[in-house]
Design a protein around this motif. Structure first.
Motif, PDB file in Angstrom:
ATOM      1  N   ALA A 262       1.029  -1.132   0.418  1.00 47.35           N
ATOM      2  CA  ALA A 262      -0.241  -0.003  -0.395  1.00 47.35           C
ATOM      3  C   ALA A 262       0.556   0.977   0.207  1.00 47.35           C
ATOM      4  O   ALA A 262       2.184   1.395   0.694  1.00 47.35           O
ATOM      5  N   VAL A 263       0.667   1.955  -1.333  1.00 45.59           N
ATOM      6  CA  VAL A 263       1.193   3.529  -0.543  1.00 45.59           C
ATOM      7  C   VAL A 263      -0.148   4.521  -0.490  1.00 45.59           C
ATOM      8  O   VAL A 263      -0.968   4.984  -1.323  1.00 45.59           O
ATOM      9  N   ASP A 264      -0.030   5.361   0.637  1.00 41.57           N
ATOM     10  CA  ASP A 264      -1.510   6.488   0.875  1.00 41.57           C
ATOM     11  C   ASP A 264      -1.815   7.719  -0.241  1.00 41.57           C
ATOM     12  O   ASP A 264      -0.766   7.820  -1.320  1.00 41.57           O
ATOM     13  N   LEU A 265      -2.539   7.644  -0.936  1.00 38.41           N
ATOM     14  CA  LEU A 265      -3.465   8.347  -2.328  1.00 38.41           C
ATOM     15  C   LEU A 265      -2.715  10.072  -1.218  1.00 38.41           C
ATOM     16  O   LEU A 265      -2.874  10.333   0.109  1.00 38.41           O
ATOM     17  N   THR A 266      -1.920  10.231  -1.968  1.00 42.63           N
ATOM     18  CA  THR A 266      -2.401  12.120  -1.741  1.00 42.63           C
ATOM     19  C   THR A 266      -2.913  12.885  -1.731  1.00 42.63           C
ATOM     20  O   THR A 266      -3.846  12.552  -2.693  1.00 42.63           O
ATOM     21  N   ARG A 267      -2.789  14.107  -1.216  1.00 38.32           N
ATOM     22  CA  ARG A 267      -4.129  15.024  -2.252  1.00 38.32           C
ATOM     23  C   ARG A 267      -4.243  15.345  -3.630  1.00 38.32           C
ATOM     24  O   ARG A 267      -5.309  15.950  -3.674  1.00 38.32           O
ATOM     25  N   GLU A 268      -2.754  15.190  -4.097  1.00 31.26           N
ATOM     26  CA  GLU A 268      -2.636  15.584  -5.341  1.00 31.26           C
ATOM     27  C   GLU A 268      -3.014  14.515  -5.670  1.00 31.26           C
ATOM     28  O   GLU A 268      -3.953  14.726  -6.834  1.00 31.26           O
ATOM     29  N   ASP A 269      -2.897  12.816  -5.383  1.00 35.05           N
ATOM     30  CA  ASP A 269      -3.631  12.182  -6.375  1.00 35.05           C
ATOM     31  C   ASP A 269      -5.445  12.437  -6.644  1.00 35.05           C
ATOM     32  O   ASP A 269      -6.098  11.705  -7.324  1.00 35.05           O
ATOM     33  N   ILE A 270      -5.700  12.531  -5.128  1.00 37.09           N
ATOM     34  CA  ILE A 270      -6.961  12.662  -5.280  1.00 37.09           C
ATOM     35  C   ILE A 270      -8.174  13.386  -6.141  1.00 37.09           C
ATOM     36  O   ILE A 270      -8.593  13.439  -6.644  1.00 37.09           O
ATOM     37  N   THR A 271      -7.043  14.590  -5.969  1.00 36.78           N
ATOM     38  CA  THR A 271      -7.524  15.843  -6.760  1.00 36.78           C
ATOM     39  C   THR A 271      -7.495  15.546  -7.672  1.00 36.78           C
ATOM     40  O   THR A 271      -8.411  15.697  -8.720  1.00 36.78           O
ATOM     41  N   THR A 272      -6.878  15.535  -8.636  1.00 33.32           N
ATOM     42  CA  THR A 272      -6.632  14.814 -10.069  1.00 33.32           C
ATOM     43  C   THR A 272      -7.190  14.110  -9.521  1.00 33.32           C
ATOM     44  O   THR A 272      -8.305  14.812 -11.320  1.00 33.32           O
ATOM     45  N   MET A 273      -7.304  12.784  -9.138  1.00 32.08           N
ATOM     46  CA  MET A 273      -8.354  11.602  -9.928  1.00 32.08           C
ATOM     47  C   MET A 273      -9.996  12.328 -10.074  1.00 32.08           C
ATOM     48  O   MET A 273     -10.913  11.943 -10.845  1.00 32.08           O
ATOM     49  N   VAL A 274     -10.481  12.806  -9.267  1.00 33.17           N
ATOM     50  CA  VAL A 274     -11.953  13.818  -8.991  1.00 33.17           C
ATOM     51  C   VAL A 274     -11.953  14.484 -10.204  1.00 33.17           C
ATOM     52  O   VAL A 274     -12.945  14.608 -10.747  1.00 33.17           O
ATOM     53  N   ALA A 275     -10.896  15.193 -10.852  1.00 31.61           N
ATOM     54  CA  ALA A 275     -11.013  16.073 -11.522  1.00 31.61           C
ATOM     55  C   ALA A 275     -11.061  15.811 -13.032  1.00 31.61           C
ATOM     56  O   ALA A 275     -11.923  15.637 -13.538  1.00 31.61           O
ATOM     57  N   GLN A 276     -10.574  14.228 -12.695  1.00 28.43           N
ATOM     58  CA  GLN A 276     -11.111  13.349 -14.187  1.00 28.43           C
ATOM     59  C   GLN A 276     -11.899  12.886 -14.433  1.00 28.43           C
ATOM     60  O   GLN A 276     -12.905  12.962 -15.545  1.00 28.43           O
ATOM     61  N   MET A 277     -12.754  12.792 -13.322  1.00 22.35           N
ATOM     62  CA  MET A 277     -13.427  11.904 -12.968  1.00 22.35           C
ATOM     63  C   MET A 277     -14.922  12.392 -13.085  1.00 22.35           C
ATOM     64  O   MET A 277     -16.040  11.754 -13.162  1.00 22.35           O
ATOM     65  N   LYS A 278     -14.529  14.427 -12.655  1.00 20.34           N
ATOM     66  CA  LYS A 278     -16.036  15.055 -12.752  1.00 20.34           C
ATOM     67  C   LYS A 278     -17.035  14.854 -13.691  1.00 20.34           C
ATOM     68  O   LYS A 278     -18.172  14.423 -13.243  1.00 20.34           O
ATOM     69  N   PRO A 279     -16.948  15.032 -14.309  1.00 18.37           N
ATOM     70  CA  PRO A 279     -17.727  14.599 -15.626  1.00 18.37           C
ATOM     71  C   PRO A 279     -18.881  13.270 -15.584  1.00 18.37           C
ATOM     72  O   PRO A 279     -19.812  13.473 -16.199  1.00 18.37           O
ATOM     73  N   LEU A 280     -18.251  12.483 -14.693  1.00 17.84           N
ATOM     74  CA  LEU A 280     -19.189  11.100 -14.708  1.00 17.84           C
ATOM     75  C   LEU A 280     -19.874  10.898 -13.521  1.00 17.84           C
ATOM     76  O   LEU A 280     -20.926  10.173 -13.729  1.00 17.84           O
ATOM     77  N   LEU A 281     -19.138  11.539 -12.090  1.00 10.39           N
ATOM     78  CA  LEU A 281     -19.317  11.271 -11.119  1.00 10.39           C
ATOM     79  C   LEU A 281     -20.872  11.695 -10.746  1.00 10.39           C
ATOM     80  O   LEU A 281     -21.563  12.851 -11.330  1.00 10.39           O
ATOM     81  N   ARG A 282     -22.014  10.787 -10.409  1.00  5.59           N
ATOM     82  CA  ARG A 282     -23.483  11.095  -9.959  1.00  5.59           C
ATOM     83  C   ARG A 282     -23.272  11.023  -8.465  1.00  5.59           C
ATOM     84  O   ARG A 282     -22.291  10.198  -7.526  1.00  5.59           O
ATOM     85  N   PRO A 283     -24.051  11.614  -7.789  1.00  2.00           N
ATOM     86  CA  PRO A 283     -24.320  11.584  -6.068  1.00  2.00           C
ATOM     87  C   PRO A 283     -24.326   9.889  -5.988  1.00  2.00           C
ATOM     88  O   PRO A 283     -23.598   9.697  -4.979  1.00  2.00           O
ATOM     89  N   GLU A 284     -25.138   9.313  -6.556  1.00  2.00           N
ATOM     90  CA  GLU A 284     -24.709   7.643  -5.962  1.00  2.00           C
ATOM     91  C   GLU A 284     -23.616   6.926  -6.484  1.00  2.00           C
ATOM     92  O   GLU A 284     -23.423   6.105  -5.794  1.00  2.00           O
ATOM     93  N   HIS A 285     -22.614   7.509  -6.551  1.00  2.00           N
ATOM     94  CA  HIS A 285     -21.117   7.148  -7.040  1.00  2.00           C
ATOM     95  C   HIS A 285     -20.528   6.928  -6.243  1.00  2.00           C
ATOM     96  O   HIS A 285     -19.459   6.403  -5.307  1.00  2.00           O
TER      97      HIS A 285
END
Length: 412
Positions: A262-285
């Protein structure tokens, strides 16, 4: 940090020519193989597009978007490069790329038990040991020069990216962020002295009453006020996306910090991930479970982009891009994947802690009644994670895919 540049010069002191019109099968097998570092836009483009050129027509292979794959190795797009460094290599035969590999160092991976672990990834090649062996030799040499004592992979680019070499499941439907490899790569990697370190498994869970009935939850147990205390759930708050992403990051890191690799997710990791997936995300996800208002478990489900791009090829035409935009707008997906799931370590050994993974899966099934998904894939599951495997295998007896991580000592 940037992808490292090499001072090595290629023949004629120029970037190697790339003959895109010559088929790989037409090249003489006896032609020499040259390993070149990836420098410049032309070689980077060849690196990114190589898998779909090598594997076109292979049963089960569906090319991802070139744009998406480029983002994985582009320092400006991938948060990995803020704390790590990488080197990309191509194998050339008669001016034609016939294989590729990456080598990378993640500075978040601290030395353990006297080992400095370096990684390789993006391994794709024709069925030829004369191509795979020098590629892996080049990656190992670079890692050794960086101070690594062990080479482990494939990862693109670390434990939180695309993971493992596909062992089984080549003809199963493709899934977002799950790498595909032909059957011939595994014996070639092993012939180069790499040994199995760990297998990770994926399970495809069909939505519907039958799967819900198989879920091992105590009779009558539901989210809300119950015998386990005040346990509630909620979805993603679009207006507080950054806050919910940080809750996800903290719970995920807390849950898996002591797990293999395991390697910790950094704030940069999660920010990048969410930015890339934001157009696809719905509250139910987003499934967040709270006990008395405190987050105790979380899961993130993302729609399977292959449902929308599978028939468009890696480089869609202008009309293809219009079709993709319309499919995304209308959420034309029939499958999804749980990419992150975590339960607070504070509940380890408690009755609630034991039941929370099942509660999360139950909530996913409940939401599946309104979302268009007919199937949700759960992966990656470490083969040694028997509690999670036993839970999932009550619903899905066998994994649909198996990926393998290899490692090899690097002698000085």
């Amino acid at each position: 940090m940037q992808i490292e540049r090499s001072s090595a010069r290629t023949a004629a002191h120029d970037t190697p020519s790339i003959d895109a019109d010559t088929s790989v099968s037409a090249l003489p097998a006896s032609a020499p193989v040259t390993i070149v570092p990836v420098e410049g836009k032309r070689l980077l483009s060849a690196f990114v597009t190589l898998p779909r050129r090598l594997y076109a027509g292979q049963p089960g292979y569906v090319p991802p978007l070139d744009m998406e794959q480029r983002d994985l190795v582009e320092p400006k797009k991938n948060a990995f490069f803020r704390r790590g460094r990488a080197r990309l290599f191509l194998a050339m035969r008669d001016g034609r790329p016939v294989g590729r590999v990456s080598a990378q160092i993640d500075d978040l991976v601290a030395p353990r038990e006297g080992q400095n672990v370096g990684f390789f990834g993006a391994l794709d090649a024709i069925d030829d040991i004369a191509v795979v062996a020098p590629l892996l030799d080049a990656a190992c040499a670079w890692l050794r020069a960086q101070g690594a004592s062990v080479a482990r992979g494939p990862f693109l680019l670390n434990y939180n990216g695309e993971y493992g070499l596909m062992v089984d499941g080549q003809q199963m439907p493709p899934m977002i962020a799950m790498p595909w490899h032909p059957h011939w790569l595994l014996p070639l990697v092993e012939a180069c002295g790499f040994a199995k370190a760990m297998d990770v498994l994926a399970y495809q869970m069909q939505m519907g009453p039958e799967a819900e009935a198989a879920l091992p939850l105590p009779s009558g147990l539901r989210l809300g006020e119950g015998r386990l205390g005040s346990v509630t759930t909620r979805g993603l708050r679009k207006g507080r996306l950054a806050e919910d992403a940080e809750i996800l990051r903290r719970l995920y890191n807390d849950a898996w910090r002591r797990s293999w690799g395991a390697v910790d997710l950094t704030r940069e990791d999660i920010t990048t991930m969410v930015a890339q997936m934001k157009p696809l995300l719905r509250p139910e996800h987003y499934v967040l479970i709270e006990q008395k208002g405190e987050p105790v478990a979380v899961a993130l489900v993302v729609p399977n982009i292959y449902d929308a791009v599978g028939d468009l090829g890696g480089a869609p035409s202008p009309l293809g891009w219009v079709r993709l935009a319309m499919r995304l707008l209308r959420h034309r997906f029939h499958s999804a994947r749980v990419i992150l799931l975590g339960v607070s370590k504070d509940l380890e050994g408690t009755a609630l802690g034991a039941i929370l993974p099942a509660l999360i899966i139950g909530e996913l099934m409940r939401r599946g009644r309104t979302l268009p998904y007919r199937m949700i894939e759960l992966g990656w599951i470490l083969e040694t994670n028997m509690p999670m495997r036993r839970l999932i295998e009550r619903i899905v007896p066998e994994p649909c895919k198996r990926h393998r991580v290899y490692e090899k000592p690097l002698t000085p």
